[in-house]
Design a protein around this motif. Structure first.
Motif, mmCIF file in Angstrom:
data_model
loop_
_atom_site.group_PDB
_atom_site.id
_atom_site.type_symbol
_atom_site.label_atom_id
_atom_site.label_comp_id
_atom_site.label_asym_id
_atom_site.label_seq_id
_atom_site.Cartn_x
_atom_site.Cartn_y
_atom_site.Cartn_z
ATOM 1 N N HIS A 2 0.848 -1.193 0.000
ATOM 2 C CA HIS A 2 0.000 0.000 0.000
ATOM 3 C C HIS A 2 0.885 1.244 0.000
ATOM 4 O O HIS A 2 1.765 1.386 0.853
ATOM 5 C CB HIS A 2 -0.903 -0.015 1.245
ATOM 6 C CG HIS A 2 -1.751 1.194 1.392
ATOM 7 N ND1 HIS A 2 -1.962 1.815 2.616
ATOM 8 C CD2 HIS A 2 -2.448 1.924 0.486
ATOM 9 C CE1 HIS A 2 -2.746 2.859 2.436
ATOM 10 N NE2 HIS A 2 -3.059 2.946 1.159
ATOM 11 N N TYR A 4 0.865 5.488 0.076
ATOM 12 C CA TYR A 4 -0.003 6.607 0.448
ATOM 13 C C TYR A 4 0.833 7.851 0.706
ATOM 14 O O TYR A 4 2.066 7.797 0.748
ATOM 15 C CB TYR A 4 -0.857 6.258 1.671
ATOM 16 C CG TYR A 4 -0.082 5.800 2.882
ATOM 17 C CD1 TYR A 4 0.243 6.687 3.900
ATOM 18 C CD2 TYR A 4 0.319 4.468 3.021
ATOM 19 C CE1 TYR A 4 0.945 6.272 5.021
ATOM 20 C CE2 TYR A 4 1.026 4.041 4.136
ATOM 21 C CZ TYR A 4 1.335 4.944 5.137
ATOM 22 O OH TYR A 4 2.038 4.533 6.237
ATOM 23 N N SER A 5 0.145 8.989 0.859
ATOM 24 C CA SER A 5 0.839 10.259 1.033
ATOM 25 C C SER A 5 0.055 11.169 1.966
ATOM 26 O O SER A 5 -1.180 11.217 1.908
ATOM 27 C CB SER A 5 1.020 10.952 -0.323
ATOM 28 O OG SER A 5 1.637 12.220 -0.159
ATOM 29 N N ASP A 6 0.783 11.890 2.804
ATOM 30 C CA ASP A 6 0.187 12.952 3.621
ATOM 31 C C ASP A 6 0.102 14.260 2.843
ATOM 32 O O ASP A 6 -0.508 15.219 3.308
ATOM 33 C CB ASP A 6 1.019 13.192 4.892
ATOM 34 C CG ASP A 6 0.992 12.006 5.844
ATOM 35 O OD1 ASP A 6 0.031 11.201 5.779
ATOM 36 O OD2 ASP A 6 1.938 11.876 6.647
ATOM 37 N N SER A 7 0.719 14.322 1.657
ATOM 38 C CA SER A 7 0.801 15.561 0.890
ATOM 39 C C SER A 7 -0.411 15.797 -0.003
ATOM 40 O O SER A 7 -0.730 16.939 -0.338
ATOM 41 C CB SER A 7 2.075 15.561 0.035
ATOM 42 O OG SER A 7 3.232 15.466 0.843
ATOM 43 N N PHE A 8 -1.068 14.728 -0.427
ATOM 44 C CA PHE A 8 -2.275 14.836 -1.249
ATOM 45 C C PHE A 8 -3.073 13.545 -1.110
ATOM 46 O O PHE A 8 -2.530 12.500 -0.760
ATOM 47 C CB PHE A 8 -1.937 15.111 -2.720
ATOM 48 C CG PHE A 8 -1.148 14.014 -3.389
ATOM 49 C CD1 PHE A 8 -1.778 13.011 -4.107
ATOM 50 C CD2 PHE A 8 0.236 13.989 -3.304
ATOM 51 C CE1 PHE A 8 -1.056 11.995 -4.718
ATOM 52 C CE2 PHE A 8 0.975 12.981 -3.923
ATOM 53 C CZ PHE A 8 0.317 11.981 -4.625
ATOM 54 N N GLN A 9 -4.361 13.644 -1.403
ATOM 55 C CA GLN A 9 -5.243 12.491 -1.317
ATOM 56 C C GLN A 9 -5.331 11.790 -2.669
ATOM 57 O O GLN A 9 -5.183 12.415 -3.724
ATOM 58 C CB GLN A 9 -6.637 12.921 -0.865
ATOM 59 C CG GLN A 9 -6.673 13.492 0.541
ATOM 60 C CD GLN A 9 -6.152 12.498 1.568
ATOM 61 O OE1 GLN A 9 -6.637 11.363 1.641
ATOM 62 N NE2 GLN A 9 -5.152 12.911 2.340
ATOM 63 N N PRO A 10 -5.582 10.480 -2.676
ATOM 64 C CA PRO A 10 -5.632 9.743 -3.944
ATOM 65 C C PRO A 10 -6.631 10.351 -4.926
ATOM 66 O O PRO A 10 -7.793 10.600 -4.593
ATOM 67 C CB PRO A 10 -6.072 8.340 -3.515
ATOM 68 C CG PRO A 10 -5.632 8.223 -2.090
ATOM 69 C CD PRO A 10 -5.792 9.593 -1.518
ATOM 70 N N GLN A 12 -6.765 13.280 -6.064
ATOM 71 C CA GLN A 12 -7.084 14.678 -5.797
ATOM 72 C C GLN A 12 -5.931 15.592 -6.228
ATOM 73 O O GLN A 12 -4.822 15.136 -6.479
ATOM 74 C CB GLN A 12 -7.394 14.878 -4.314
ATOM 75 C CG GLN A 12 -8.613 14.102 -3.840
ATOM 76 C CD GLN A 12 -9.867 14.496 -4.586
ATOM 77 O OE1 GLN A 12 -10.236 15.672 -4.629
ATOM 78 N NE2 GLN A 12 -10.512 13.513 -5.211
ATOM 79 N N LEU A 192 -0.198 5.278 -6.635
ATOM 80 C CA LEU A 192 -0.966 6.396 -6.091
ATOM 81 C C LEU A 192 -0.891 7.515 -7.110
ATOM 82 O O LEU A 192 0.166 7.755 -7.687
ATOM 83 C CB LEU A 192 -0.335 6.847 -4.762
ATOM 84 C CG LEU A 192 -0.797 8.167 -4.152
ATOM 85 C CD1 LEU A 192 -2.220 8.043 -3.627
ATOM 86 C CD2 LEU A 192 0.148 8.580 -3.027
ATOM 87 N N GLY A 194 -2.107 11.713 -8.149
ATOM 88 C CA GLY A 194 -2.740 12.989 -7.895
ATOM 89 C C GLY A 194 -2.895 13.717 -9.207
ATOM 90 O O GLY A 194 -2.414 13.255 -10.252
#
Length: 205
Positions: A2, A4-10, A12, A192, A194
């Motif tokens: 998996h 993921y990122s704290d910088s942007f949402q999937p 978005q 992922l 953006g």
């Protein structure tokens, strides 16, 4: 696995601090934060790519105020980041740790996870011949889509868990080299994406 990122949402918009271009000129050009888990047993290294599959293929239409690049124009890949040999112990890359600001003529020795190697991104070709910006662009350089493009660009971060410590790559390698060298060694892949646009008619998309 998996990613993921704290910088942007999937799926978005990616904030301008992580882009090379903004409506007002250059952006923050920081790499976004990335993290991953559920790594398969036997993983000995990771490879990471960031690719925009929505790049226009007719250069003469880019950046023109008298026309908009149509949605139906054929598109190609534009590579923004290629990293190999990320140690198997790594589970995150902090925001701004590999790129923070614009480096005219490219970053020659970009920061990154200890032991990892970073390849050329496609700004190397885009800026070729430009007296101020031309050079070898290693590491991460963020989105800068044409302001006149009717398509919202997508930026796919792809992480590969590999069963080798080190890929067989040339000193000046590209994303295509990483994909070729990874064949037969991929234990898992996570992705992922953006979005980003500079077209004022698509603001907020």
């Amino acid at each position: 696995m998996h990613l993921y990122s704290d910088s942007f949402q999937p799926g978005q918009p990616i904030p301008a601090e992580f882009a090379m271009g903004t409506p007002d000129g250059f952006g923050g050009n920081r790499n976004p934060q990335l993290a991953w888990d559920d790594v398969p047993d036997g993983t000995r290294s990771f490879a990471l790519l960031c690719i925009d599959p929505d790049a226009p293929t007719v250069p003469e239409t880019v950046g023109r105020k008298d026309l908009q690049i149509p949605l139906e124009q054929p598109r190609g890949d534009f590579v923004h980041w290629a990293v190999a040999d990320i140690p198997a112990s790594v589970r995150a890359i902090a925001a701004g740790s590999c790129s923070d600001g614009i480096s005219a003529r490219g970053k020659h020795d970009p920061a990154g996870p200890a032991g990892a190697r970073q390849g050329l991104n496609d700004y190397t070709g885009w800026f070729a011949g430009d007296a101020d910006m031309g050079g070898d662009y290693f590491g991460y350089d963020g989105p800068y889509p044409p302001f006149n493009d009717l398509r919202v660009h997508r930026y796919f971060f792809r992480l590969f868990a590999l069963d080798v410590d080190r890929l067989d790559l040339p000193a000046r390698f590209t994303a295509a080299d990483v994909l070729r060298a990874s064949q037969g060694h991929v234990l898992a892949e996570a992705a992922l994406h953006g979005t980003y646009t500079l077209n004022p008619d698509l603001a907020g998309a």
